[in-house]
Design a protein around this motif. Structure first.
Motif, short mmCIF file in Angstrom:
data_model
loop_
_atom_site.label_atom_id
_atom_site.label_comp_id
_atom_site.label_asym_id
_atom_site.label_seq_id
_atom_site.Cartn_x
_atom_site.Cartn_y
_atom_site.Cartn_z
N LEU A 115 37.52 46.17 30.14
CA LEU A 115 38.47 45.07 30.15
C LEU A 115 39.74 45.35 30.96
O LEU A 115 40.12 44.54 31.82
N PRO A 116 40.45 46.47 30.74
CA PRO A 116 41.72 46.67 31.46
C PRO A 116 41.58 46.71 32.97
O PRO A 116 42.34 46.06 33.70
N GLN A 117 40.60 47.49 33.47
CA GLN A 117 40.45 47.59 34.91
C GLN A 117 39.99 46.27 35.53
O GLN A 117 40.36 45.94 36.66
N SER A 118 39.20 45.49 34.77
CA SER A 118 38.75 44.20 35.30
C SER A 118 39.91 43.23 35.41
O SER A 118 40.07 42.53 36.43
N ILE A 119 40.74 43.17 34.38
CA ILE A 119 41.89 42.27 34.41
C ILE A 119 42.83 42.64 35.55
O ILE A 119 43.25 41.79 36.35
N ALA A 120 43.16 43.93 35.63
CA ALA A 120 44.08 44.38 36.68
C ALA A 120 43.51 44.10 38.06
O ALA A 120 44.21 43.62 38.96
N GLY A 121 42.23 44.40 38.25
CA GLY A 121 41.61 44.21 39.55
C GLY A 121 41.60 42.77 40.01
O GLY A 121 41.96 42.45 41.14
N TYR A 122 41.20 41.87 39.12
CA TYR A 122 41.10 40.47 39.51
C TYR A 122 42.46 39.79 39.63
O TYR A 122 42.62 38.84 40.39
N VAL A 123 43.46 40.26 38.86
CA VAL A 123 44.81 39.72 39.02
C VAL A 123 45.34 40.04 40.42
O VAL A 123 45.91 39.18 41.11
N VAL A 124 45.15 41.28 40.86
CA VAL A 124 45.59 41.67 42.20
C VAL A 124 44.80 40.90 43.25
O VAL A 124 45.36 40.41 44.25
N LEU A 125 43.48 40.78 43.03
CA LEU A 125 42.62 40.12 44.01
C LEU A 125 42.99 38.66 44.21
O LEU A 125 42.97 38.15 45.33
N THR A 126 43.35 37.97 43.11
CA THR A 126 43.60 36.53 43.20
C THR A 126 45.09 36.20 43.26
O THR A 126 45.59 35.71 44.28
N TYR A 127 45.82 36.48 42.19
CA TYR A 127 47.24 36.13 42.17
C TYR A 127 48.01 36.89 43.24
O TYR A 127 48.90 36.32 43.90
N GLY A 128 47.68 38.17 43.44
CA GLY A 128 48.39 38.95 44.46
C GLY A 128 48.24 38.34 45.83
O GLY A 128 49.21 38.23 46.59
N LEU A 129 47.02 37.92 46.16
CA LEU A 129 46.78 37.31 47.47
C LEU A 129 47.47 35.95 47.57
O LEU A 129 48.06 35.62 48.60
N ALA A 130 47.41 35.16 46.50
CA ALA A 130 48.06 33.85 46.51
C ALA A 130 49.57 34.00 46.68
O ALA A 130 50.21 33.21 47.39
#
Length: 342
Positions: free
Chosen positions: A259-274
């Motif tokens: 769970l933690p690495q998935s949340i962190a990874g996808y937050v960076v992938l999506t919100y970070g890029l946006a």
């Protein structure tokens, strides 16, 4: 060490042709799964708000796009449960053939959806439907592939060979980010009209390759042996879902680990890029290229990080139906739990 024992050790540490086919067949699906997910994440941050939600306020458009991305994660547990039961009863190969075809068609379908300027509200609805299919099929893909690879790994090497699936995720990151970065360098109007679609359409090529590899798959000896022992002990096949939840600690640990690495990874992938594109006005291709660099690091970091102590994950004993069932269902539940959250 005697010559006989040395020969046995060598035989255990050498992959057979069957094991190589199993690992390759599992890894190609994992690569495709993460390719589809990473690609959708990148597009949901930089493309879909413009293409499918253009009539809304920019903030609402971005949130609507992210909402469709999130829907896939809600469908993953459903797919994991359904495909997990099918796989435990009918075999891993059956599930892995269905899931890889389903994933390929869903992702390719996204690349074919007209914009909302052309078909109105039908466009985001079709996008949502395809995303739901992605989540449903992915729920069975990662768990089934991970279980098959681990079951066919040499004794004492289950963790290492399971980690090669994460290498596949790194390669998927490289391919998806690299394609989007290259196409993002083209004219903005062409990229938002046609360019972003090409990586999605490429998913059908990966699906064809995966099907060709998986046609030659066979069930592992551990799987077939456990099935026979369960039938002998109970007179019928045990319910796989009940068997998995007889070990709640393992299932919970599998979820918490992923769970933690998935949340962190996808937050960076999506919100970070946006945030880069929308707030800082940085070209999208730079963000795409950044995810590609992360993928390169992932390929080299995953196997050493997942290496198990010698013999710590050795294959379970099949001296009785009960012990085999416990060990097998525990391993399967852990793989499925991690896959569902990852």
């Amino acid at each position: 060490m005697t010559q006989a024992s040395g020969g046995a050790l060598t035989a255990r540490s050498t992959l057979s042709a069957k094991q190589r086919r199993m690992i390759a067949g599992g890894a190609i699906g994992t690569l495709m799964e993460y390719y589809d997910y990473y690609l959708y994440g990148l597009a949901s941050a930089a493309v879909f708000p413009v293409v499918f939600f253009s009539s809304d306020d920019p903030v609402i458009a971005q949130l609507s796009s992210f909402a469709t991305f999130a829907v896939g994660f809600f469908l993953r547990p459903v797919g994991g449960i359904i495909w997990g039961i099918v796989g435990d009863r009918a075999g891993r190969k059956t599930v892995l053939m269905f899931t890889v075809v389903g994933m390929g068609l869903a992702t390719t379908g996204i690349g074919l959806i007209p914009s909302d300027h052309t078909i109105g509200i039908v466009a985001p609805l079709l996008l949502l439907f395809c995303r739901m299919l992605q989540g449903f099929f992915v729920g069975g893909e990662m768990g089934g592939a991970a279980t098959m690879v681990v079951e066919n790994a040499p004794t004492g090497k289950h963790g290492v060979y399971g980690a090669f699936l994460i290498c596949g995720a790194g390669i998927a990151n490289i391919v998806s980010g690299g394609l989007m970065a290259a196409l993002g360098l083209t004219a903005s109007s062409w990229f938002l009209t046609w360019g972003w679609r090409l990586p999605f359409l490429f998913s059908i090529v990966l699906a064809v390759v995966a099907v060709l590899l998986r046609r030659q798959l066979e069930e592992s000896e551990e799987f077939t042996t456990t099935q026979v022992l369960q039938i002998q002990a109970a007179g019928k096949k045990a319910n796989p879902l009940i068997e998995a939840f007889r070990h709640p600690k393992n299932a919970i640990m599998g979820i918490l680990i992923g769970l933690p690495q998935s949340i962190a990874g996808y937050v960076v992938l999506t919100y970070g890029l946006a945030f880069m594109v929308g707030d800082k006005h940085i070209p999208a291709w730079m963000g795409f290229a950044g995810t590609m660099i992360v993928g390169v690091l992932q390929v080299f970091v995953a196997p050493p990080g997942e290496r198990s102590p010698t013999g710590s994950d050795a294959a379970p004993s099949t001296s009785s139906a009960a012990s085999a069932s416990r060990a097998w269902s525990t391993r399967a539940s852990c793989c499925s739990a991690r896959a569902t959250c990852g």
